[in-house]
Design a protein around this motif. Sequence first.
Motif, PDB file in Angstrom:
ATOM      1  N   SER A   1       0.843  -1.196   0.000  1.00  0.00           N
ATOM      2  CA  SER A   1       0.000   0.000   0.000  1.00  0.00           C
ATOM      3  C   SER A   1       0.879   1.247   0.000  1.00  0.00           C
ATOM      4  CB  SER A   1      -0.923   0.018   1.224  1.00  0.00           C
ATOM      5  OG  SER A   1      -1.711   1.199   1.227  1.00  0.00           O
TER       6      SER A   1
ATOM      7  N   LEU B   1      -6.436   3.039   2.506  1.00  0.00           N
ATOM      8  CA  LEU B   1      -6.303   1.689   3.061  1.00  0.00           C
ATOM      9  C   LEU B   1      -4.814   1.404   3.237  1.00  0.00           C
ATOM     10  CD1 LEU B   1      -8.972  -0.242   0.957  1.00  0.00           C
ATOM     11  CD2 LEU B   1      -9.230   0.855   3.190  1.00  0.00           C
ATOM     12  N   SER B   2      -4.273   1.892   4.329  1.00  0.00           N
ATOM     13  CA  SER B   2      -2.824   1.825   4.541  1.00  0.00           C
ATOM     14  C   SER B   2      -2.380   0.559   5.261  1.00  0.00           C
ATOM     15  CB  SER B   2      -2.356   3.047   5.334  1.00  0.00           C
ATOM     16  OG  SER B   2      -3.042   3.120   6.580  1.00  0.00           O
ATOM     17  N   SER B   3      -3.324  -0.142   5.884  1.00  0.00           N
ATOM     18  CA  SER B   3      -2.967  -1.374   6.609  1.00  0.00           C
ATOM     19  C   SER B   3      -2.887  -2.533   5.628  1.00  0.00           C
ATOM     20  CB  SER B   3      -3.989  -1.680   7.703  1.00  0.00           C
ATOM     21  OG  SER B   3      -3.735  -2.962   8.255  1.00  0.00           O
ATOM     22  N   VAL B   4      -1.683  -2.990   5.357  1.00  0.00           N
ATOM     23  CA  VAL B   4      -1.499  -4.085   4.405  1.00  0.00           C
ATOM     24  C   VAL B   4      -2.093  -5.391   4.937  1.00  0.00           C
ATOM     25  CG1 VAL B   4       0.213  -5.502   3.197  1.00  0.00           C
ATOM     26  CG2 VAL B   4       0.472  -3.011   3.285  1.00  0.00           C
ATOM     27  N   PRO B   5      -1.842  -5.777   6.202  1.00  0.00           N
ATOM     28  CA  PRO B   5      -2.443  -7.031   6.705  1.00  0.00           C
ATOM     29  C   PRO B   5      -3.961  -7.033   6.631  1.00  0.00           C
ATOM     30  CG  PRO B   5      -0.674  -6.317   8.158  1.00  0.00           C
ATOM     31  CD  PRO B   5      -0.914  -5.188   7.198  1.00  0.00           C
ATOM     32  N   ALA B   6      -4.574  -5.914   6.975  1.00  0.00           N
ATOM     33  CA  ALA B   6      -6.035  -5.834   6.928  1.00  0.00           C
ATOM     34  C   ALA B   6      -6.535  -5.963   5.491  1.00  0.00           C
ATOM     35  CB  ALA B   6      -6.512  -4.521   7.537  1.00  0.00           C
ATOM     36  N   SER B   7      -5.844  -5.325   4.552  1.00  0.00           N
ATOM     37  CA  SER B   7      -6.244  -5.393   3.145  1.00  0.00           C
ATOM     38  C   SER B   7      -6.069  -6.808   2.603  1.00  0.00           C
ATOM     39  CB  SER B   7      -5.421  -4.403   2.315  1.00  0.00           C
ATOM     40  OG  SER B   7      -5.651  -3.073   2.752  1.00  0.00           O
TER      41      SER B   7
END
Length: 383
Positions: free
Chosen positions: A99, A104-110
């Motif tokens: 990212s 949407l800056s949270s890579v794990p969440a995405s």
Amino acid sequence: MARLQLIATSAMGLEAVVARELKQLGYEDARVDNGRVFFTGDYIDICRCNLWLRSSDRVLVNMGEFPATTFDELFEGTKALPWEEWIPANGEFPVEGRSQKSQLSSVPASQGIVKKAIVEKLKLTHHTEWFPENGARYVVEVILLNDRALITLDTTGPGLHKRGYRKLVTEAPLKETLAAALIQLSRWNVSRPFYDPCCGSGTMLIEAAMIGWNIAPGLRRTFNSENWDVIPAELWEQAREEAFDAVRDDVPLQISGSDIDPEAIEVAQAAIKSAGFAKDIEVSVLPAHRARPQGEYGVIITNPPYGERLSEEKEVQKLLRSLGRSYLDMPTWSFFAITSTKAFEEYFGHKADKRRKLFNGRIETQYYQYLGPLPPRNKTPQA
């Protein structure tokens, strides 16, 4: 057969080289972006590009691109893509992500959202609630940039630089894809001598030999998508047969190199043998200033030590000065060097005809290009 949107990825600065390779392979619609080249093809083109691309890192299927400022948008956009056409009920589908400049800056969440969306889509089409993920591997990547999501499927597996001939490595090996790009940027051709006075593990020499004999760099390895149901095995067989038929191993090679480190030469000899060039590439233990390559209108391409530590700087300066003096004794040769040394031209003693910013791994470098005279007309001229 389906027309696919494909992406050949590359290191920053090499996009134009990869695009040129694609066009030489017949993909006229190649379009360059940062670190990527977009083009269209069929299933067999996945096979051909994995086998043939020399400077690309991997070949991806562009599954889709859409705005994604919220997790709902990311979920719905991902779920709308045709995952059932690619991933079977037992397919393994890990999700990777990046990212940059996105809400949407949270890579794990995405990654979690994309995984959930794929699962929900596959539930509808495969009519199951449980996916064992014990089959072929389908690596999904979500790239978030400027609030847009690019979703891709990796057809390659381990990067394309994994040619299969290098079992051992030296302390700072040159990536095979970068070596191939440097050679292609030099416009060297097999009718001319080729030399590397700091050859290390021999990567530059082997890549030149593979180009000289028109050997597809992926012939010695396998790819994740060889196990995919969607790509018939006969397409891989066809692509490999085409590649084997294209080899020109009756062409004489004038490729040699040297290095001051005996251990590096041992590693180079092992790699050269593994690649099938034991009788065609010569390497020797020799200080760079004593290197005197044979022939005229040849090309030197080298990756000299960078002197990352203060204690090494004087040795690097000494080496570069000696290379510059040696270059004076080779008036018909062209010389190319990739280095992070800022004062390279000062130490080498000559101003480059061209220079190009490239990245060797994460190290910013310059590719210094000294263009010698054109060969006689009965030889293939340098571009």
